[in-house]
Design a protein around this motif. Structure first.
Motif, PDB file in Angstrom:
ATOM      1  N   THR A   1       3.613   1.592  11.996  1.00 42.70           N
ATOM      2  CA  THR A   1       4.648   2.413  11.366  1.00 42.70           C
ATOM      3  C   THR A   1       5.874   2.475  12.284  1.00 42.70           C
ATOM      4  O   THR A   1       5.783   2.231  13.482  1.00 42.70           O
TER       5      THR A   1
ATOM      6  N   SER B   1      -3.012  -1.184  12.450  1.00 44.41           N
ATOM      7  CA  SER B   1      -4.380  -0.694  12.247  1.00 44.41           C
ATOM      8  C   SER B   1      -4.814  -1.089  10.842  1.00 44.41           C
ATOM      9  O   SER B   1      -4.059  -1.690  10.076  1.00 44.41           O
ATOM     10  N   SER B   2      -6.044  -0.728  10.501  1.00 42.83           N
ATOM     11  CA  SER B   2      -6.544  -1.028   9.155  1.00 42.83           C
ATOM     12  C   SER B   2      -5.813  -0.235   8.096  1.00 42.83           C
ATOM     13  O   SER B   2      -5.731  -0.643   6.932  1.00 42.83           O
ATOM     14  N   GLU B   3      -5.265   0.920   8.474  1.00 40.35           N
ATOM     15  CA  GLU B   3      -4.529   1.752   7.521  1.00 40.35           C
ATOM     16  C   GLU B   3      -3.086   1.265   7.365  1.00 40.35           C
ATOM     17  O   GLU B   3      -2.560   1.202   6.257  1.00 40.35           O
ATOM     18  N   HIS B   4      -2.469   0.936   8.482  1.00 37.30           N
ATOM     19  CA  HIS B   4      -1.115   0.383   8.476  1.00 37.30           C
ATOM     20  C   HIS B   4      -1.167  -0.971   9.187  1.00 37.30           C
ATOM     21  O   HIS B   4      -1.185  -1.037  10.414  1.00 37.30           O
ATOM     22  N   TRP B   5      -1.195  -2.050   8.400  1.00 32.02           N
ATOM     23  CA  TRP B   5      -1.466  -3.384   8.936  1.00 32.02           C
ATOM     24  C   TRP B   5      -0.492  -3.801  10.034  1.00 32.02           C
ATOM     25  O   TRP B   5      -0.892  -4.463  10.986  1.00 32.02           O
TER      26      TRP B   5
ATOM     27  N   PRO C   1       0.801  -1.234   0.000  1.00 33.48           N
ATOM     28  CA  PRO C   1       0.000   0.000   0.000  1.00 33.48           C
ATOM     29  C   PRO C   1       0.830   1.278   0.000  1.00 33.48           C
ATOM     30  O   PRO C   1       0.326   2.335  -0.399  1.00 33.48           O
ATOM     31  N   TYR C   2       2.087   1.214   0.435  1.00 33.82           N
ATOM     32  CA  TYR C   2       2.918   2.416   0.530  1.00 33.82           C
ATOM     33  C   TYR C   2       4.320   2.120  -0.011  1.00 33.82           C
ATOM     34  O   TYR C   2       4.732   0.964  -0.107  1.00 33.82           O
TER      35      TYR C   2
ATOM     36  N   ASP D   1       5.635   2.699   6.602  1.00 31.38           N
ATOM     37  CA  ASP D   1       4.770   1.542   6.761  1.00 31.38           C
ATOM     38  C   ASP D   1       5.617   0.275   6.910  1.00 31.38           C
ATOM     39  O   ASP D   1       6.376  -0.094   5.998  1.00 31.38           O
TER      40      ASP D   1
ATOM     41  N   ASN E   1       2.475  10.444  11.648  1.00 31.91           N
ATOM     42  CA  ASN E   1       1.939   9.132  12.036  1.00 31.91           C
ATOM     43  C   ASN E   1       3.044   8.151  12.448  1.00 31.91           C
ATOM     44  O   ASN E   1       2.896   6.944  12.261  1.00 31.91           O
TER      45      ASN E   1
END
Length: 299
Positions: free
Chosen positions: A82, A75-79, A59-60, A88, A69
């Motif tokens: 960070t 989380s759902s944004e960063h599995w 994703p990144y 990520d 961040n």
């Protein structure tokens, strides 16, 4: 006089080739039915798949920083959360898989190539050649592998290429001694004497008749050495002598996360788990291969 000799050579090599082909078929059958080999091989194939296709779906970017961040938990944004620069961790782990496998395979391939050459030459020719090569290997074996690699990298400088060279040099003596031992056993066989009597050159005997018969222990050792090479390379990167920032190498990522074990343990946890799994996979495969190639193994 030459035709009977030529015919005799064909009769001598054909059964050997047929027996060798049957033996490898038996080995492949045992591999398919050996749980350790299947599990270890499956995990390694998974990591190779991730190396090839994983970066296409991350994703990144692995080096994109987001200081707002930083040190975020999974989380759902960063599995996988960070790191301390907001990068990520999942994306960095995926991109680092290829680096880890490249270091492992490259260093062992380089060390095995040199070690096999020295081992065969030492075992086949013997005498003074054997003494010189083996005493040199004994000197290298006097140092623990990681310590020898550490000394070499300290001289060459910190980089991924130098890590590969250092780990390769530290693995040469192991391959040389294994191949020498196998060569000493094979060269005493009757068909090797027959090849000499038929006028076969040393080069032909070494590459066509001796080398194929020393590959079994070589394959097992190479698999186990890859696990050791990955650990050594990760350790050197952890000490700052391997991959340099911002390269997403697992050992370097583990080093970055050691300062945040209390407030953000995930930064070091996931690279550590990745190293454990890939090393375990090669060790499991090596154990399976050892069972398969062991002549005492029952069908």
């Amino acid at each position: 006089m030459m035709e009977p000799l030529h015919s005799m050579d064909n009769n001598q090599t054909s059964p050997s080739n047929s027996a060798r082909s049957k033996r490898w078929n038996d080995i492949f059958y045992k591999l398919r039915t050996n749980k350790s080999a299947v599990i270890g091989g499956g995990l390694i194939l998974f990591f190779i798949f991730v190396t090839i296709f994983g970066p296409l779906f991350t994703p990144y970017s692995p080096n994109t920083q987001d200081m707002v961040n930083k040190l975020q938990p999974p989380s759902s944004e960063h599995w996988l959360g960070t790191d301390n620069f907001g990068r990520d961790i999942f994306s960095r782990l995926i991109h680092g898989t290829g680096l880890t496998l490249i270091v492992g395979f490259s260093s062992v391939a380089l060390g095995a190539t040199v070690g096999v050459f020295l081992g065969i030459i030492s075992g086949y020719y013997g005498k003074r050649t054997d003494s010189i090569i083996m005493r040199t290997m004994d000197v290298l074996l006097a140092f623990p592998g990681i310590l020898l690699a550490l000394a070499i990298v300290s001289v060459l400088g910190g980089s991924l290429v130098n890590v590969i060279i250092a780990v390769a040099i530290s693995s040469i003596p192991i391959f040389a001694r294994i191949v020498r031992s196998s060569t000493l056993s094979v060269k005493k066989l009757e068909y090797i004497d027959a090849m000499r009597a038929l006028g076969a050159s040393d080069r032909r005997i070494i590459f066509k008749h001796i080398f194929p018969n020393v590959t079994s222990p070589l394959i097992v050792q190479a698999t186990l050495s890859i696990a050791t090479a990955i650990l050594s390379a990760s350790g050197l990167s952890f000490l700052g002598l391997g991959a340099q920032p911002p390269t997403p190498e697992w050992g370097a990522m583990l080093s970055d996360g050691r300062n945040f074990l209390y407030n953000a343990p995930h930064v070091a946890l996931f690279p550590g788990i990745a190293i454990v799994i890939v090393v375990l996979a090669f060790n499991i495969l090596g154990d399976g291969l050892r069972d398969v190639f062991d002549p005492k193994t029952k069908d």
